[in-house]
Design a protein around this motif. Structure first.
Motif, PDB file in Angstrom:
ATOM      1  N   ASP A 196       3.403 -66.344 -25.226  1.00 50.56           N
ATOM      2  CA  ASP A 196       2.484 -67.335 -25.448  1.00 50.56           C
ATOM      3  C   ASP A 196       3.129 -68.856 -26.036  1.00 50.56           C
ATOM      4  O   ASP A 196       2.652 -69.678 -25.609  1.00 50.56           O
ATOM      5  CB  ASP A 196       1.496 -66.851 -26.869  1.00 50.56           C
ATOM      6  CG  ASP A 196       0.837 -65.955 -26.418  1.00 50.56           C
ATOM      7  OD1 ASP A 196       0.605 -65.402 -25.079  1.00 50.56           O
ATOM      8  OD2 ASP A 196       0.296 -64.803 -27.403  1.00 50.56           O
ATOM      9  N   LEU A 197       4.281 -68.675 -26.873  1.00 57.62           N
ATOM     10  CA  LEU A 197       4.848 -69.970 -27.162  1.00 57.62           C
ATOM     11  C   LEU A 197       5.403 -70.752 -25.959  1.00 57.62           C
ATOM     12  O   LEU A 197       5.143 -71.884 -25.726  1.00 57.62           O
ATOM     13  CB  LEU A 197       6.069 -69.872 -28.237  1.00 57.62           C
ATOM     14  CG  LEU A 197       5.764 -69.531 -29.655  1.00 57.62           C
ATOM     15  CD1 LEU A 197       6.718 -69.057 -30.373  1.00 57.62           C
ATOM     16  CD2 LEU A 197       5.219 -70.617 -30.449  1.00 57.62           C
ATOM     17  N   LEU A 198       5.893 -69.943 -24.919  1.00 57.18           N
ATOM     18  CA  LEU A 198       6.510 -70.698 -23.814  1.00 57.18           C
ATOM     19  C   LEU A 198       5.051 -71.458 -22.869  1.00 57.18           C
ATOM     20  O   LEU A 198       5.288 -72.397 -22.533  1.00 57.18           O
ATOM     21  CB  LEU A 198       7.137 -69.345 -22.948  1.00 57.18           C
ATOM     22  CG  LEU A 198       8.624 -69.403 -23.356  1.00 57.18           C
ATOM     23  CD1 LEU A 198       9.045 -68.290 -22.422  1.00 57.18           C
ATOM     24  CD2 LEU A 198       9.550 -70.799 -23.204  1.00 57.18           C
ATOM     25  N   ASN A 199       4.288 -70.746 -23.115  1.00 56.65           N
ATOM     26  CA  ASN A 199       2.954 -71.182 -22.168  1.00 56.65           C
ATOM     27  C   ASN A 199       2.583 -72.645 -22.982  1.00 56.65           C
ATOM     28  O   ASN A 199       2.177 -73.674 -22.441  1.00 56.65           O
ATOM     29  CB  ASN A 199       1.953 -70.262 -22.250  1.00 56.65           C
ATOM     30  CG  ASN A 199       2.160 -69.123 -21.137  1.00 56.65           C
ATOM     31  OD1 ASN A 199       2.945 -69.509 -20.189  1.00 56.65           O
ATOM     32  ND2 ASN A 199       1.524 -67.918 -21.432  1.00 56.65           N
ATOM     33  N   GLU A 200       2.415 -72.508 -24.171  1.00 57.88           N
ATOM     34  CA  GLU A 200       2.174 -73.680 -25.074  1.00 57.88           C
ATOM     35  C   GLU A 200       3.075 -74.874 -25.037  1.00 57.88           C
ATOM     36  O   GLU A 200       2.784 -75.919 -24.811  1.00 57.88           O
ATOM     37  CB  GLU A 200       1.889 -73.286 -26.562  1.00 57.88           C
ATOM     38  CG  GLU A 200       1.573 -74.463 -27.469  1.00 57.88           C
ATOM     39  CD  GLU A 200       1.473 -73.962 -28.828  1.00 57.88           C
ATOM     40  OE1 GLU A 200       1.129 -74.966 -29.486  1.00 57.88           O
ATOM     41  OE2 GLU A 200       1.496 -72.845 -29.080  1.00 57.88           O
ATOM     42  N   LEU A 201       4.377 -74.384 -24.859  1.00 59.73           N
ATOM     43  CA  LEU A 201       5.457 -75.407 -24.685  1.00 59.73           C
ATOM     44  C   LEU A 201       5.269 -75.962 -23.449  1.00 59.73           C
ATOM     45  O   LEU A 201       5.489 -77.322 -23.214  1.00 59.73           O
ATOM     46  CB  LEU A 201       6.742 -74.749 -24.866  1.00 59.73           C
ATOM     47  CG  LEU A 201       8.026 -75.634 -24.750  1.00 59.73           C
ATOM     48  CD1 LEU A 201       8.140 -76.687 -25.738  1.00 59.73           C
ATOM     49  CD2 LEU A 201       9.318 -74.810 -24.439  1.00 59.73           C
ATOM     50  N   TRP A 202       5.126 -75.259 -22.264  1.00 56.24           N
ATOM     51  CA  TRP A 202       5.191 -75.986 -20.803  1.00 56.24           C
ATOM     52  C   TRP A 202       3.986 -76.774 -20.671  1.00 56.24           C
ATOM     53  O   TRP A 202       4.052 -77.678 -20.096  1.00 56.24           O
ATOM     54  CB  TRP A 202       5.039 -74.660 -19.933  1.00 56.24           C
ATOM     55  CG  TRP A 202       6.251 -73.930 -19.714  1.00 56.24           C
ATOM     56  CD1 TRP A 202       7.498 -74.438 -20.023  1.00 56.24           C
ATOM     57  CD2 TRP A 202       6.465 -72.497 -19.174  1.00 56.24           C
ATOM     58  NE1 TRP A 202       8.375 -73.212 -19.691  1.00 56.24           N
ATOM     59  CE2 TRP A 202       7.646 -72.142 -19.439  1.00 56.24           C
ATOM     60  CE3 TRP A 202       5.324 -71.632 -18.902  1.00 56.24           C
ATOM     61  CZ2 TRP A 202       8.157 -70.864 -18.960  1.00 56.24           C
ATOM     62  CZ3 TRP A 202       6.067 -70.355 -18.929  1.00 56.24           C
ATOM     63  CH2 TRP A 202       7.389 -70.079 -18.693  1.00 56.24           C
ATOM     64  N   GLU A 203       2.545 -76.378 -21.353  1.00 56.54           N
ATOM     65  CA  GLU A 203       1.556 -77.172 -21.181  1.00 56.54           C
ATOM     66  C   GLU A 203       1.897 -78.549 -22.105  1.00 56.54           C
ATOM     67  O   GLU A 203       1.419 -79.840 -21.588  1.00 56.54           O
ATOM     68  CB  GLU A 203       0.363 -76.488 -21.853  1.00 56.54           C
ATOM     69  CG  GLU A 203      -1.033 -77.609 -21.851  1.00 56.54           C
ATOM     70  CD  GLU A 203      -1.401 -77.746 -20.483  1.00 56.54           C
ATOM     71  OE1 GLU A 203      -2.088 -79.071 -20.620  1.00 56.54           O
ATOM     72  OE2 GLU A 203      -1.094 -77.250 -19.735  1.00 56.54           O
ATOM     73  N   LEU A 204       2.434 -78.510 -23.274  1.00 56.66           N
ATOM     74  CA  LEU A 204       2.963 -80.048 -23.850  1.00 56.66           C
ATOM     75  C   LEU A 204       3.794 -80.816 -23.154  1.00 56.66           C
ATOM     76  O   LEU A 204       3.856 -81.920 -23.182  1.00 56.66           O
ATOM     77  CB  LEU A 204       3.548 -79.331 -25.354  1.00 56.66           C
ATOM     78  CG  LEU A 204       2.431 -78.784 -26.249  1.00 56.66           C
ATOM     79  CD1 LEU A 204       3.084 -78.343 -27.509  1.00 56.66           C
ATOM     80  CD2 LEU A 204       1.271 -79.753 -26.424  1.00 56.66           C
ATOM     81  N   VAL A 205       4.860 -80.179 -22.656  1.00 54.68           N
ATOM     82  CA  VAL A 205       5.944 -80.524 -21.823  1.00 54.68           C
ATOM     83  C   VAL A 205       5.197 -81.309 -20.577  1.00 54.68           C
ATOM     84  O   VAL A 205       5.475 -82.509 -20.164  1.00 54.68           O
ATOM     85  CB  VAL A 205       7.011 -79.770 -21.585  1.00 54.68           C
ATOM     86  CG1 VAL A 205       7.874 -80.293 -20.622  1.00 54.68           C
ATOM     87  CG2 VAL A 205       7.951 -79.390 -22.722  1.00 54.68           C
ATOM     88  N   ARG A 206       4.431 -80.545 -19.968  1.00 49.05           N
ATOM     89  CA  ARG A 206       3.731 -81.092 -18.809  1.00 49.05           C
ATOM     90  C   ARG A 206       2.605 -82.464 -19.150  1.00 49.05           C
ATOM     91  O   ARG A 206       2.989 -83.402 -18.507  1.00 49.05           O
ATOM     92  CB  ARG A 206       2.558 -80.078 -18.129  1.00 49.05           C
ATOM     93  CG  ARG A 206       1.943 -80.878 -16.988  1.00 49.05           C
ATOM     94  CD  ARG A 206       0.931 -79.822 -16.611  1.00 49.05           C
ATOM     95  NE  ARG A 206      -0.198 -79.696 -17.554  1.00 49.05           N
ATOM     96  CZ  ARG A 206      -0.973 -80.668 -17.490  1.00 49.05           C
ATOM     97  NH1 ARG A 206      -1.141 -81.592 -16.921  1.00 49.05           N
ATOM     98  NH2 ARG A 206      -2.407 -80.400 -18.709  1.00 49.05           N
TER      99      ARG A 206
ATOM    100  N   ASP B  45       8.979 -78.386 -32.637  1.00 49.11           N
ATOM    101  CA  ASP B  45       8.761 -77.162 -33.417  1.00 49.11           C
ATOM    102  C   ASP B  45       8.599 -75.784 -32.766  1.00 49.11           C
ATOM    103  O   ASP B  45       9.337 -74.800 -33.197  1.00 49.11           O
ATOM    104  CB  ASP B  45       7.317 -77.325 -34.065  1.00 49.11           C
ATOM    105  CG  ASP B  45       6.734 -76.225 -34.915  1.00 49.11           C
ATOM    106  OD1 ASP B  45       7.785 -75.717 -35.846  1.00 49.11           O
ATOM    107  OD2 ASP B  45       5.906 -75.760 -34.777  1.00 49.11           O
ATOM    108  N   ILE B  46       8.122 -75.905 -31.541  1.00 45.31           N
ATOM    109  CA  ILE B  46       8.013 -74.675 -30.731  1.00 45.31           C
ATOM    110  C   ILE B  46       9.220 -74.340 -30.235  1.00 45.31           C
ATOM    111  O   ILE B  46       9.921 -73.328 -30.225  1.00 45.31           O
ATOM    112  CB  ILE B  46       7.237 -74.802 -29.571  1.00 45.31           C
ATOM    113  CG1 ILE B  46       5.532 -75.006 -29.805  1.00 45.31           C
ATOM    114  CG2 ILE B  46       7.060 -73.529 -28.394  1.00 45.31           C
ATOM    115  CD1 ILE B  46       4.639 -75.447 -28.776  1.00 45.31           C
TER     116      ILE B  46
END
Length: 140
Positions: free
Chosen positions: A1-11, A90-91
């Motif tokens: 879940d953290l990786l999915n959240e990170l990828w969205e923010l980075v995108r 943070d993530i």
């Protein structure tokens, strides 16, 4: 879940807030060496929007659906780039903390087995190895 959240923010950060330069031509300097010429830095969203506007001005349908364009413009208006970067960091820190124990175990495991190495070196040198010279390798 953290990786999915990170990828969205980075995108979001990469496409809406990170400008980049693109080569548009090549020139020669006075001494004949080739040199690239770049356009002004713009975000991928600005480039796409400009391309869409040009197509619409030429009578085309455009490339961005109106509802998607409004959604992206709303995101641009509501997202604070500094807060976005803080959330990304943070993530990343949380992921690093989660991986730290396993990374430490892997680092210990990948180190040389000194007990075995000392016995091997002693055999090569032709001497009898001492059993208590080094502690045994970690058995994780």
């Amino acid at each position: 879940d953290l990786l999915n959240e990170l990828w969205e923010l980075v995108r979001v950060k990469a496409n809406l807030f990170t400008p980049s330069k693109k080569p548009i031509a090549r020139e020669s300097t006075r001494d004949g060496r080739p040199r690239r010429v770049y356009d002004r830095p713009r975000t991928p969203w600005e480039r796409l929007k400009e391309f869409d506007d040009q197509d619409r001005a030429a009578g085309g349908p455009g490339f961005i659906p109106d509802d998607k364009r409004e959604e992206i413009e709303r995101t641009l208006a509501t997202v604070n780039p500094a807060e976005l970067v803080r959330r990304i960091h943070d993530i990343q820190d949380r992921l690093e903390d989660m991986a730290a124990p396993r990374t430490a175990r892997l680092a210990r495991r990948s180190g040389p087995d000194m007990a075995y190495l000392n016995k091997t070196l002693a055999r090569i040198a032709g001497v009898e190895p001492e059993d208590n010279e080094t502690p045994p390798a970690d058995k994780d």
